[in-house]
Design a protein around this motif. Structure first.
Motif, PDB file in Angstrom:
ATOM      1  N   THR A  24       0.876  -1.160   0.000  1.00 45.05           N
ATOM      2  CA  THR A  24       0.000   0.000   0.000  1.00 45.05           C
ATOM      3  C   THR A  24       0.911   1.207   0.000  1.00 45.05           C
ATOM      4  O   THR A  24       1.653   1.434   0.946  1.00 45.05           O
ATOM      5  N   THR A  53      -8.032   3.449  -3.774  1.00 39.82           N
ATOM      6  CA  THR A  53      -8.163   4.796  -3.222  1.00 39.82           C
ATOM      7  C   THR A  53      -9.640   5.147  -3.089  1.00 39.82           C
ATOM      8  O   THR A  53     -10.391   5.061  -4.062  1.00 39.82           O
ATOM      9  N   GLY A  60     -10.915  10.269   1.174  1.00 39.47           N
ATOM     10  CA  GLY A  60     -10.112  10.572   2.357  1.00 39.47           C
ATOM     11  C   GLY A  60     -10.020   9.431   3.334  1.00 39.47           C
ATOM     12  O   GLY A  60      -9.210   9.475   4.268  1.00 39.47           O
ATOM     13  N   THR A  61     -10.851   8.401   3.155  1.00 46.15           N
ATOM     14  CA  THR A  61     -10.761   7.209   4.002  1.00 46.15           C
ATOM     15  C   THR A  61      -9.466   6.477   3.667  1.00 46.15           C
ATOM     16  O   THR A  61      -9.201   6.168   2.508  1.00 46.15           O
ATOM     17  N   THR A  62      -8.665   6.185   4.675  1.00 44.39           N
ATOM     18  CA  THR A  62      -7.353   5.567   4.446  1.00 44.39           C
ATOM     19  C   THR A  62      -7.250   4.165   5.016  1.00 44.39           C
ATOM     20  O   THR A  62      -6.334   3.423   4.661  1.00 44.39           O
ATOM     21  N   SER A  65      -3.035   0.470   8.766  1.00 45.56           N
ATOM     22  CA  SER A  65      -1.671   0.545   8.258  1.00 45.56           C
ATOM     23  C   SER A  65      -0.801  -0.652   8.610  1.00 45.56           C
ATOM     24  O   SER A  65       0.032  -1.065   7.807  1.00 45.56           O
ATOM     25  N   ASN A 106     -10.119   2.328  11.890  1.00 47.09           N
ATOM     26  CA  ASN A 106      -8.777   2.299  11.301  1.00 47.09           C
ATOM     27  C   ASN A 106      -8.380   0.890  10.872  1.00 47.09           C
ATOM     28  O   ASN A 106      -7.350   0.357  11.259  1.00 47.09           O
ATOM     29  N   THR A 108      -8.218  -1.775   7.373  1.00 44.53           N
ATOM     30  CA  THR A 108      -8.401  -2.204   5.993  1.00 44.53           C
ATOM     31  C   THR A 108      -8.512  -3.716   6.011  1.00 44.53           C
ATOM     32  O   THR A 108      -7.660  -4.401   6.585  1.00 44.53           O
ATOM     33  N   ASN A 129     -13.155   5.306   9.464  1.00 43.71           N
ATOM     34  CA  ASN A 129     -11.942   5.044   8.686  1.00 43.71           C
ATOM     35  C   ASN A 129     -11.734   3.551   8.446  1.00 43.71           C
ATOM     36  O   ASN A 129     -10.749   2.960   8.900  1.00 43.71           O
ATOM     37  N   ARG A 156     -16.827   7.558   7.268  1.00 45.91           N
ATOM     38  CA  ARG A 156     -15.640   7.287   6.457  1.00 45.91           C
ATOM     39  C   ARG A 156     -15.473   5.784   6.245  1.00 45.91           C
ATOM     40  O   ARG A 156     -14.560   5.150   6.760  1.00 45.91           O
TER      41      ARG A 156
END
Length: 338
Positions: A24, A53, A60-62, A65, A106, A108, A129, A156
């Motif tokens: 990523t 993306t 803007g959602t990320t 990590s 937060n 993914t 997020n 988000r």
């Protein structure tokens, strides 16, 4: 607002690659946990997808990590319900059992390949997020809320490139003042379910006035396939932007439900042999509004006459649209976990 019309075959935002490492940006997944047999390094898994993306209202959602790959339901639950920022790669088809997984902020969650998925319910309640991508999702036994994914009171959220099949309640519902959500390039279908084949509920009550000013949702390049009966989506109170969706569920009751105080914009969608492209579900004094453009294609489908082509919200973001005539090939060729 900037709009661009793309030619037939224009590509989606999610790139696919053939590699053994998930990246990523320039981040490489090298993490492993030798104490948990359900957790491994992404270097041990044939990972085909990169994280897309976020666009539309969810721009803007990320997501998360810290990379981790899970191969068991127990390891997935631990990672998804942790308070850490996690980029979770799902390897295999994981049965979550009778209780839902409560995904935290937060995160993914992405499938390693086209065979990756979950059986059960993912619930996003009061979080933010989150990205969910490239998963096959089914919940025929009605685990948790009965949905495949329920987004409740969350913001988000970006859901893309997933395939939903036979979820006993809704396949993907967005409720309780959730906001800033995008659902794109997903395929919805019912293969074996005999009733309640309702797809996307946005806003869950006529009296849920706390939803006012919320439920801003983008739905684009989604494929409503065989068996979908209603709610593609059904909207109360929200501002919902539907573009380039392919409505191809033979025998459906209706596609878009216009509920209390809703504002719905429909652009460059393709309606194939649908009995009702949109239907009125508004209470007296709380009439929802719908706006449609000339780029929609109505093949074997009559434009409803009950609703005026009304003024609705202005789209606050830039977006690119496929020409309406190119929607069937673009969507069927790219929507879902592939």
């Amino acid at each position: 607002m900037k709009k661009t019309i793309l030619p037939i075959g224009a590509l989606l935002v999610c790139a696919t690659i053939s590699t053994s490492v998930l990246t990523t940006g320039c981040q490489k997944n090298t993490g492993s946990n030798q104490q948990d047999p359900g957790v491994s390094s992404n270097e041990d898994v044939n990972t085909e997808f990169t994280v897309a993306t976020a666009n539309g209202f969810a721009a803007g959602t990320t997501g998360g990590s810290s990379p981790i790959t899970v191969t068991t339901a127990a390891a997935f639950r631990t990672a998804a319900e942790s308070s850490s920022s996690q980029l979770i790669t799902v390897s295999g088809n994981l049965n979550l059992g009778s209780s839902q997984v409560n995904v935290k902020s937060n995160k993914t969650i992405i499938g390693a390949n086209s065979g990756s998925g979950i059986i059960g319910c993912l619930r996003l309640s009061g979080v933010s997020n989150v990205i969910i991508q490239n998963l096959n999702i089914t919940n025929p036994s009605g685990a948790g809320t009965g949905d495949g994914i329920e987004v409740s009171g969350s913001t988000r959220v970006f859901i893309t490139k997933c395939q939903f099949t036979d979820c006993s309640d809704g396949e993907l519902d967005i409720v309780r003042a959730s906001d800033l959500v995008t659902v794109s390039w997903c395929r919805f279908r019912y293969a074996s379910q005999s009733s309640h084949k309702y797809v996307n509920l946005i806003g869950n009550g006529d009296n849920a006035t706390g939803d006012r000013g919320k439920l801003r949702v983008t739905m684009h390049h989604n494929w409503y396939d065989a068996g979908c009966q209603e709610r593609m989506p059904r909207v109360r109170f929200g501002q919902v932007h539907c573009y380039n969706n392919y409505y191809a569920a033979s025998g459906s009751n209706y596609c878009v439900g216009v509920g209390n105080e809703s504002q719905i914009r429909v652009e460059n969608c393709y309606f194939l042999n649908q009995s009702n492209a949109w239907k009125n579900y508004s209470s007296s004094g709380a009439q929802g509004r719908i706006n449609w453009n000339s780029g929609n294609v109505f093949s074997g489908t009559t434009i409803p006459t009950w609703a005026p082509n009304s003024s609705v919200f202005a789209v606050p973001y830039s977006y690119s649209m496929t020409a309406g005539s190119g929607v069937p090939s673009a969507v069927t060729g790219n929507a879902g976990n592939k």
